[in-house]
Design an enzyme around this catalytic site. Structure first.
Site, PDB file in Angstrom:
ATOM      1  N   GLU A  39     -21.470  36.068 -83.045  1.00  0.00           N
ATOM      2  CA  GLU A  39     -21.329  38.199 -82.650  1.00  0.00           C
ATOM      3  C   GLU A  39     -20.348  37.811 -82.030  1.00  0.00           C
ATOM      4  OE1 GLU A  39     -25.022  39.343 -81.635  1.00  0.00           O
ATOM      5  OE2 GLU A  39     -24.917  41.179 -82.515  1.00  0.00           O
ATOM      6  N   LYS A 110     -23.214  44.632 -89.231  1.00  0.00           N
ATOM      7  CA  LYS A 110     -25.092  44.880 -89.024  1.00  0.00           C
ATOM      8  C   LYS A 110     -26.010  45.556 -89.502  1.00  0.00           C
ATOM      9  CE  LYS A 110     -27.571  42.428 -84.634  1.00  0.00           C
ATOM     10  NZ  LYS A 110     -26.611  42.517 -83.124  1.00  0.00           N
ATOM     11  N   CYS A 155     -27.115  38.304 -85.658  1.00  0.00           N
ATOM     12  CA  CYS A 155     -27.877  38.294 -84.521  1.00  0.00           C
ATOM     13  C   CYS A 155     -29.026  38.686 -85.144  1.00  0.00           C
ATOM     14  CB  CYS A 155     -27.212  38.503 -83.614  1.00  0.00           C
ATOM     15  SG  CYS A 155     -28.048  38.031 -81.628  1.00  0.00           S
ATOM     16  N   VAL A 182     -30.133  36.923 -77.056  1.00  0.00           N
ATOM     17  CA  VAL A 182     -30.900  36.347 -75.608  1.00  0.00           C
ATOM     18  C   VAL A 182     -32.500  36.619 -75.586  1.00  0.00           C
ATOM     19  CG1 VAL A 182     -28.934  38.435 -74.982  1.00  0.00           C
ATOM     20  CG2 VAL A 182     -31.240  40.011 -75.849  1.00  0.00           C
TER      21      VAL A 182
HETATM   22  C1  ACM Z   1     -28.280  41.134 -80.711  1.00  0.00           C
HETATM   23  O1  ACM Z   1     -28.568  40.974 -81.779  1.00  0.00           O
HETATM   24  N1  ACM Z   1     -27.115  40.229 -80.291  1.00  0.00           N
HETATM   25  C2  ACM Z   1     -29.158  40.098 -79.882  1.00  0.00           C
END
Ligand code: ACM
Length: 289
Positions: A39, A110, A155, A182
């Site tokens: 990402e 996203k 992510c 994370v």
């Molecule tokens: C994330 O979605 N970059 C934790």
């Protein structure tokens, strides 16, 4: 068979040209038919203002990062899925571009924004983005190696199993998953996403720490990985350091949804019994167009 590679990078915030060059150098060390990059792989993740996002975001597919990825894919006859900030009119999206050996194929925005991303980016509108990628030139020999149907999520989308399910229901053999993880749970959770949808997954994560503008540091967990339809790990990178892993997969394994002679994953589903899944829930935010 398709050679799938996950590329684990350590970008320095805002150094787009250097981060991009380093990622491309890493890719060139290991031939693959399809590479998945993290990402926001060329910009870094921890933005500090909307103006900064707008400055580093680029139009898709005409922006500089996209153009260089397209050139690499043409030269190496491969496909690439890579995360970048997309600028579209007055909005910015946390997006992933899909590039094939003959050029740009499309882009996924996203759906589930994490943390401060909700301040910088507009959310995407649609899960279930899939593309068929094929007729790769095998390592420059020009011999086609078959095709694969890929779905893309980014992510934190992993936290919502509906995202992976939508991709599986659209026929994805492989989920390409650019990430900047994370939280510690995702690598194991993606094994479950593989099992419950009987498909391959390729999560490309980054490493390093960012602590910008006096905000709490973010440390990225690495452990990029590729899983098979039984949830087995085909590759996992270490928690620290840049890495690239390439494995051969047979996409046809993901098309057999039979668990045993009684249970076929799709036949056994009971969508009419899952009432809550498509109704609005308490607290759900309406996203305006
Ligand atoms: C994330 O979605 N970059 C934790």
């Amino acid at each position: 068979m398709i050679r799938v590679g996950v590329v684990q990078t350590s970008p320095r915030f805002g150094r787009v040209a250097a981060n991009l060059a380093r990622a491309l150098r890493l890719m060139a060390t290991k031939p693959a038919d399809l590479y998945v990059l993290p990402e926001l792989f060329a910009t870094g993740y921890q933005f500090s203002s909307r103006a900064e996002v707008a400055r580093l975001a680029e139009p898709v597919p005409t922006g500089r990062t996209c153009r260089q990825l397209i050139a690499f894919a043409r030269r190496h006859r491969c496909a690439i899925v890579a995360g970048l900030p997309e600028r579209a009119g007055r909005r910015c999206y946390n997006s992933a571009v899909v590039i094939g050996p003959d050029g740009y194929l499309g882009c996924y925005r996203k759906l589930h924004l994490f943390g401060e991303e909700t301040c910088w980016f507009a959310p995407g509108r649609k899960a279930g983005a899939v593309w068929t990628i094929g007729a790769f030139g095998s390592g420059g020999s020009g011999k086609a190696t078959g095709s694969v149907k890929i779905g893309v999520m980014i992510c934190f989308d992993w936290f919502f199993p509906e995202t992976a399910r939508s991709l599986a229901l659209e026929g994805a053999d492989l989920i390409c998953h650019p990430a900047n993880l994370v939280l510690p749970y995702c690598p194991e959770a993606m094994r479950t996403r593989s099992i419950e949808n009987r498909l391959f997954t390729a999560t490309a994560d980054r490493v390093g720490t960012e602590a910008r503008g006096g905000r709490a540091p973010l440390t990225y967990i690495g452990r990029s990985q590729i899983t098979d339809p039984r949830g087995r790990l085909l590759f996992r990178a270490p928690a620290k350091g840049e890495a690239i892993g390439v494995v051969r997969i047979d996409p046809r394994q993901a098309r057999d949804k039979r668990l045993n002679s009684y249970n076929d994953l799709w036949e056994a589903r009971r969508p009419r019994a899952y009432r809550g899944l498509t109704v609005r829930c308490k607290g759900e935010r309406r996203i305006k167009d």
